[in-house]
Design an enzyme around this catalytic site. Structure first.
Site, short mmCIF file in Angstrom:
data_model
loop_
_atom_site.label_atom_id
_atom_site.label_comp_id
_atom_site.label_asym_id
_atom_site.label_seq_id
_atom_site.Cartn_x
_atom_site.Cartn_y
_atom_site.Cartn_z
CD GLU A 1 30.25 38.37 24.66
OE1 GLU A 1 30.69 39.53 24.63
OE2 GLU A 1 30.54 37.49 23.83
CG ASP B 1 39.00 38.45 25.03
OD1 ASP B 1 38.00 37.80 25.37
OD2 ASP B 1 38.94 39.42 24.24
CD GLU C 1 33.06 40.25 27.27
OE1 GLU C 1 32.60 40.92 26.33
OE2 GLU C 1 33.83 39.30 27.11
CD GLU D 1 32.79 42.54 23.18
OE1 GLU D 1 33.83 42.95 23.73
OE2 GLU D 1 32.60 41.35 22.91
#
Length: 655
Positions: free
Chosen positions: A168, A408, A457, A463
């Site tokens: 990310e 996750d 993801e 988020e």
């Protein structure tokens, strides 16, 4: 139609491959090293790119090559693509394959929007891959757009510390020479090889092999980097739900043939619409290994974690308990939303045991309550908790009636982890469970091979707005990812915020989070982004106060019969149209620049005049992000619709 030519005698080590439309040419020189070049319309885009493999027995595949068994082929066919941006897509390419060494071949494919190659072996004995050579050299000092790894280590001085990461980050833009040679880049990444022509790197058919990073060491080079195979682990990380690599092997992979290695993809685009339109990652993935897909149900999910279970107007204390989840289920049922997710907290914390449910939750009761209301339950799971008892967990919760898992905190993509993703997909398919691979790297075709894997993801999604400082420009990021991250496949971005901050009004808030940009931007993200399992990130109480926005979100499909990228420019704006049955949805986004977008509806092939509903930024959306207007209008097939977008704005049109 597929045509394959037989083996041809090779008179020269220099080979050429051309795309079906003749615009892209690949020249291959296999001798002392194996090197290829790529041109578009006669202009060199990739002057030199070296490929090869180093094996554990000392062999160097791709070095000192004596080319053998040259084969050519082509294909032009329609490929069924359920749970995707189109119900079927065209697979049109020319192919060239030849032997590099005993039992080893390389196959190149040229499409109209890019090139790809992969290694193949017929050896049945076990082999170690010490390293793979991916080395692309560009002319001059071209511009690049890349996402650096954000290491969770305090020191990012070595690649080893960077292999553990969440995939990310926003994008860094600059000349190739300005990129940090000490930083890893995760895929996809772009180099503007010559002015106006972008090369986007990614991979596909990533099965039981490490994912590729990029690195810019200097000299106009972009090279591939692969994490060595893990040797030992220790339990730890987030709430003790991860397995942290404590030692690695001296090789990147252990393989057993016959098998193929992943496709190395270079999307070649002389306009940004081509980047946002490409289907190469899906086309190059292995076909489905799930025979019966009738049970797979994409859809939308009422989500608890982002909004911190922060409902109001009820006579019970909200939180991780049955009353709260029944409230979410009632909301989902009333709005035709297919699922409710129980995110982190339903299983006892720090035990990594998915059979240990907290006493405040009666899962069987919630599953039955949801079933009576046509709402399925999806369970969040930490990676290690899921992996350590995978079949028992899948069997138990499938028998209970749970519909799927959101897994996750994988946080690395070496060979062990990519194999976990495949095993999880296979196990979930066996027990008719859908799978959302959150906390993982970008998709690389697994959603075609296992269609029950609906989402991934590997994106700096909404988020982040729970904690990111106002220096993070999520609005610009939103108009980057359709041209970059989405090239790899669908994303678990988790849009749908009802608190919307105009420029200068955003601040991070864990309990009452907000988005950057306007309300219509949040609505448009449901059209612009690929996401077969799409979250409603805000809480039911807020949605109930916003019936027009909620009605649109609840009614929009998540998989499509057709997608058309109407217009766009990376980092500035995008307009996308998607069709399900006879109904079209059009969505557009801008950056922080107010913009008038002209939507050319003639590209949609509409028949006759149609009734339409337009949701657009209100007159004061530039100062109050939630301001919007709903209009009803009629449009004809040749009409052009002009829409004003506020700074950070968006629009949606339902035809």
């Amino acid at each position: 139609m597929i045509v394959l030519a037989g083996a041809m005698p090779i008179m020269s080590r220099e080979l050429e491959l051309t795309s079906p439309d003749g615009r892209i040419k690949v020249g291959i020189d296999a001798g002392k090293e194996t090197v290829y070049t790529v041109s578009l319309d006669g202009d060199t885009v990739i002057p030199s790119a070296q490929l090869g493999l180093t094996l554990g027995d000392g062999r160097h595949i791709g070095r000192d090559v004596k080319v053998t068994g040259v084969k050519r082929g082509s294909a032009d066919r329609m490929v069924a693509s359920p749970f995707y941006r189109a119900s079927e897509i065209r697979d049109n390419y020319n192919e060239l394959s030849f032997g590099l060494a005993k039992n080893w071949r390389v196959t190149f494919r040229a499409y109209n929007d890019g090139v790809a190659y992969r290694f193949e072996t017929t050896e049945r004995s076990a082999q170690k891959v010490v390293d793979e050579t991916v080395c692309v050299t560009f002319a001059g000092d071209p511009e690049a757009v890349v996402p650096y790894v954000m290491s969770r280590s305090k020191s990012a001085e070595s690649f080893e510390t960077q292999f553990f990461n969440s995939f990310e980050n926003t994008y860094t833009e600059g000349a190739l020479s300005s990129l940090d040679s000490n930083r890893l880049i995760f895929l996809p990444g772009i180099v503007e090889a010559v002015p106006g022509v972008k090369v986007c790197f990614t991979e596909s058919d990533l099965i039981d092999y490490p994912g590729m990073y990029l690195n810019a060491p200097g000299g106009g080079v972009m090279r591939g980097v692969f994490a060595p195979r893990p040797k030992t682990f220790s339990q730890g990380g987030h709430n003790n739900l991860q397995m942290l690599v404590t030692e690695r092997e001296d090789h990147i992979a252990e393989i057993q043939g016959p098998r193929s290695l992943p496709w190395r993809i270079a999307v070649i685009a002389d306009d940004d619409v081509t980047l946002a339109s490409t289907d190469l990652t899906y086309l190059l993935a292995a076909p489905s290994r799930v025979d019966d897909i009738s049970w797979i149900r994409p859809g939308k999910v009422a989500w608890d974690w982002w909004n911190n279970w922060n409902i109001d107007g009820v006579n019970f204390e909200s939180g991780i308990n049955n009353d709260t989840y029944k409230y979410y289920i009632d909301f989902a049922s009333a709005n035709g939303i297919e699922y409710v997710i129980l995110d982190e907290g339903w299983a006892v914390n720090k035990k990594a045991d998915l059979m240990a449910v907290v006493p405040e939750i009666d899962l069987a009761e919630l599953v039955a309550y949801g079933k009576d209301r046509n709402v399925g339950i999806i369970l969040w799971a930490g990676y290690h908790a899921f992996d350590r008892d995978m079949e028992n967990v899948c069997r138990h919760y499938s028998d209970m009636g749970v519909k799927g898992f959101k897994v996750d905190f994988m946080d690395h993509d070496d060979q062990v982890m990519t194999d976990f993703n495949r095993r999880a997909a296979e196990m979930c398919a066996r027990y008719h469970l859908i799978l959302d691979l959150h906390g993982t790297s970008k998709p690389a075709g697994l959603n075609r091979t296992y269609p029950n894997v609906l989402n991934f993801e590997g994106v700096n999604g909404l988020e982040q707005m729970k904690w990111a400082p106002d220096t993070l420009d999520q609005v610009k990021y939103d108009v980057m990812i359709p041209y970059l991250r989405q090239v790899a496949g669908p994303m678990d971005y988790t849009q749908g915020a009802m608190r919307n901050a105009s420029r200068g009004s955003y601040y991070p808030s864990n309990s009452e989070p907000m988005s950057q940009g306007t309300r219509c931007r949040q609505l448009a993200l449901y059209v612009v982004l690929d996401s077969p399992l799409n979250m409603l990130c805000d809480n039911p109480s807020n949605y109930m106060r916003e019936p027009e926005s909620t009605s649109f979100i609840a009614g929009i499909p998540t998989v499509w019969d057709e997608t058309v990228i109407l217009d766009g420019e990376m980092g500035r704006y995008i307009a996308v149209a998607r069709r399900k049955g006879e109904k079209w949805y059009v969505g557009g986004l801008t950056d922080w620049t107010a913009r008038d977008i002209e939507v050319d509806l003639s590209k949609l092939g509409l028949s006759g005049e149609r009734q339409a509903v337009l949701l657009r930024d209100g007159a004061n959306a530039h100062r109050k992000g939630c301001d919007y207007r709903r209009e009803e209008l009629r449009v004809d097939r040749s009409g052009k619709l002009r829409v004003h977008l506020a700074p950070g704005g968006g629009f949606v049109l339902e035809l």
